[in-house]
Design an enzyme around this catalytic site. Sequence first.
Site, short mmCIF file in Angstrom:
data_model
loop_
_atom_site.label_atom_id
_atom_site.label_comp_id
_atom_site.label_asym_id
_atom_site.label_seq_id
_atom_site.Cartn_x
_atom_site.Cartn_y
_atom_site.Cartn_z
N GLY A 85 0.82 -1.21 0.00
CA GLY A 85 0.00 0.00 0.00
C GLY A 85 0.84 1.25 0.00
N GLY A 86 0.57 2.11 0.99
CA GLY A 86 1.26 3.40 1.05
C GLY A 86 2.76 3.28 1.16
N GLY B 227 15.64 8.61 -35.71
CA GLY B 227 15.34 9.17 -34.40
C GLY B 227 16.46 8.92 -33.40
CB ALA B 228 18.80 6.12 -32.92
C1 HXC Z 1 -1.92 -2.27 11.33
C2 HXC Z 1 -1.13 -4.32 10.70
C3 HXC Z 1 -1.40 -4.04 9.36
C4 HXC Z 1 -1.92 -2.75 9.05
C5 HXC Z 1 -0.55 -6.01 9.47
N1 HXC Z 1 -0.61 -5.55 10.71
N2 HXC Z 1 -1.04 -5.11 8.62
N3 HXC Z 1 -1.39 -3.44 11.67
N4 HXC Z 1 -2.20 -1.91 10.08
N5 HXC Z 1 -2.13 -2.37 7.80
C6 HXC Z 1 -0.10 -6.16 11.92
C7 HXC Z 1 -0.47 -7.61 12.09
O1 HXC Z 1 -1.70 -7.70 12.76
C8 HXC Z 1 0.67 -8.11 12.94
O2 HXC Z 1 0.48 -7.69 14.26
C9 HXC Z 1 1.86 -7.34 12.44
O3 HXC Z 1 1.32 -6.17 11.80
C10 HXC Z 1 2.68 -8.10 11.41
O4 HXC Z 1 1.82 -8.53 10.39
P1 HXC Z 1 1.80 -10.04 9.87
O5 HXC Z 1 0.59 -10.20 9.03
O6 HXC Z 1 1.97 -10.97 11.01
O7 HXC Z 1 3.13 -10.08 9.02
P2 HXC Z 1 3.46 -10.97 7.75
O8 HXC Z 1 2.98 -12.39 7.97
O9 HXC Z 1 4.88 -10.78 7.46
O10 HXC Z 1 2.55 -10.39 6.56
C11 HXC Z 1 2.81 -9.07 6.09
C12 HXC Z 1 1.69 -8.65 5.14
C13 HXC Z 1 0.33 -8.68 5.85
C14 HXC Z 1 1.68 -9.53 3.90
C15 HXC Z 1 2.05 -7.21 4.68
O11 HXC Z 1 0.47 -8.17 7.17
C16 HXC Z 1 -0.71 -7.87 5.14
O12 HXC Z 1 -1.23 -8.28 4.08
N6 HXC Z 1 -1.05 -6.74 5.76
C17 HXC Z 1 -2.01 -5.80 5.15
C18 HXC Z 1 -1.35 -4.94 4.12
C19 HXC Z 1 -2.22 -3.79 3.69
O13 HXC Z 1 -3.25 -4.04 3.04
N7 HXC Z 1 -1.89 -2.59 4.19
C20 HXC Z 1 -2.70 -1.40 4.01
C21 HXC Z 1 -2.52 -0.89 2.59
S1 HXC Z 1 -3.50 0.49 2.28
P3 HXC Z 1 0.87 -8.62 15.52
O14 HXC Z 1 0.41 -7.83 16.68
O15 HXC Z 1 0.13 -9.90 15.32
O16 HXC Z 1 2.35 -8.80 15.43
C22 HXC Z 1 -2.47 1.77 2.44
C23 HXC Z 1 -3.16 3.09 2.18
C24 HXC Z 1 -2.22 4.12 1.69
O17 HXC Z 1 -1.35 1.65 2.77
C25 HXC Z 1 -2.21 4.23 0.22
C26 HXC Z 1 -1.47 5.44 -0.21
C27 HXC Z 1 -1.28 5.52 -1.68
#
Ligand code: HXC
Length: 516
Positions: free
Chosen positions: A171-172, A406-407
Amino acid sequence: MNPNELNETLLRRREAVRQGGGAQAIERQHTKGKLTARERIDRLLDAGSFQEVDPYVTHRHTAFGLDEKRVPGDSVVVGFGRVDGRKVAVASQDFTVIGGSFSEAQAQKVCKVLDLAVGAGVPFVALNDSVGARIQEGVWSLAGYSELFWRNTQASGVIPQISVMLGPCAGGSVYSPGLTDFIIMTEALSHMFITGPEVIKTVTGEEVDFETLGGAHTHAAISGVAHFVAADETDALATTRKLLGYLPSNNVDPAPRVTPTDDPNRADPALDALVPPDGSLPYNIRDAIDRIFDLGSFFEVHAGFAPNAVVGFTRLHGEVVGVVANQPAHVAGVLDIDASDKIARFVRFCDAFSISLVTFIDCPGFMPGTVQEHGGIIRHGAKIVYAYSEATVPKLAVVTRKAYGGAYIVMSSKYIRTDLVYAWPTAEIAVMGAEGAVNILYRKQLEREADPEAVRTQFIAEFKEQFGSPYAAAASGHVDDVILPSETRARLIAALDFLRDKQAAPLPKKHGCMPL
Ligand code: HXC
């Protein structure tokens, strides 16, 4: 409390900060084969040089269990230090704290250190390992990203910005890197994607794994998002240090010069036999680059992307220069959409940071076909002309063989204000190759001939006589001199020395409207 107790409290707090998300989370990070945010900083910076900023900042949110997850420092470590004695600012996301998720507090810390870097005129390095926007913080997280993206944009062209991707950046957390100058990924452990596999499956039904979606090789070879692929984290941080060694600290200071150890008059005789006289035969332009510039100094950028073009930093008599070249060893060095983007971006970076450009041309022109036309080769190819035309740094070009159509124009021709254009004796400067030209010009006449092949051969020979050497171009000043390949090093050194204090005054304007 007496002073001793106060000091001990500080040291205890400092130690707590160093624990990030706690021993278990650190253990999990290590089990995944990843370093912690602080271990990464230690490997990036000169020993003992790190000065932390904002170690006690915490997030201020309570919803969805955040209250229990408050730790000093929150999900990023920021500060400044030195790389090979030169100043650098750094932000290192801490995956052990809520997945390195981007919080309001993280934004505050990263933006603060980026502001400091811009003010001090030092490069900014972001070590990224984050799950993206912190979901629990909603708009505060999104606002924080906006603040960072705005700053990345303001800092662009003022200080070099480097993003090192060391985890699942979702994401961001990919858009700040996307706004920076260079992205370094590691094999296997770093991924970059806007939407993850689960969202993709829900929305489009497509099933895709992390590696295919946004692994290092995907971004280095297909999307072009990544500039470097490192074997592991240690290698990624070493690559960052190496890259910094070629970059100026800001857009006012010069790039770091080294004391030259290579003879400026070294004339490598192998260069004189490098280009095969048969224009259909390939050779590797890297051989020319390696032999002409200071030995061992070429540092290729974007090596896996658009291999029909080569770009990178190198040194000429100790000075950093940017090299751009067509690569005849890959699809004859033809220019396509990806090569155009790769070249234009590199040229603009060099110009923004006053790094002189040397361009090598051996290119049959732009890639024909519907894939390229529908993909917008006109729009993308225009970026090269725009970037070179806009660039005011000293610009040198060497036509090694084909400079067709063009090159010739877009690859740093004299008329888009290249200061000096040299041609090797093997150079051919023409609107197109002899065979194609004869087929177009004499099609009707050849149809009427009793022995069309004999006449065609005759016309081709005449065309080659006129355009198959650099002397017609040299006779009219369209190239500045014809030089022996083995003389190239000495000639380029002399030319860059002559142009060192080049002045250029672009027309006053807010900014141009570059074709994007
Ligand atoms: C808060 C989050 C989180 C999030 C994961 N966690 N994503 N907390 N906000 N977006 C937490 C989990 O609950 C976990 O907490 C810890 O972070 C680590 O995550 P895991 O899933 O255990 O890690 P991993 O297995 O390595 O997987 C990583 C991952 C997955 C593939 C990235 O976490 C995932 O798919 N997360 C969501 C990604 C996402 O959609 N993000 C938002 C994008 S939108 P604990 O406490 O259990 O350790 C965005 C908007 C901005 O960013 C756009 C701007 C252009």
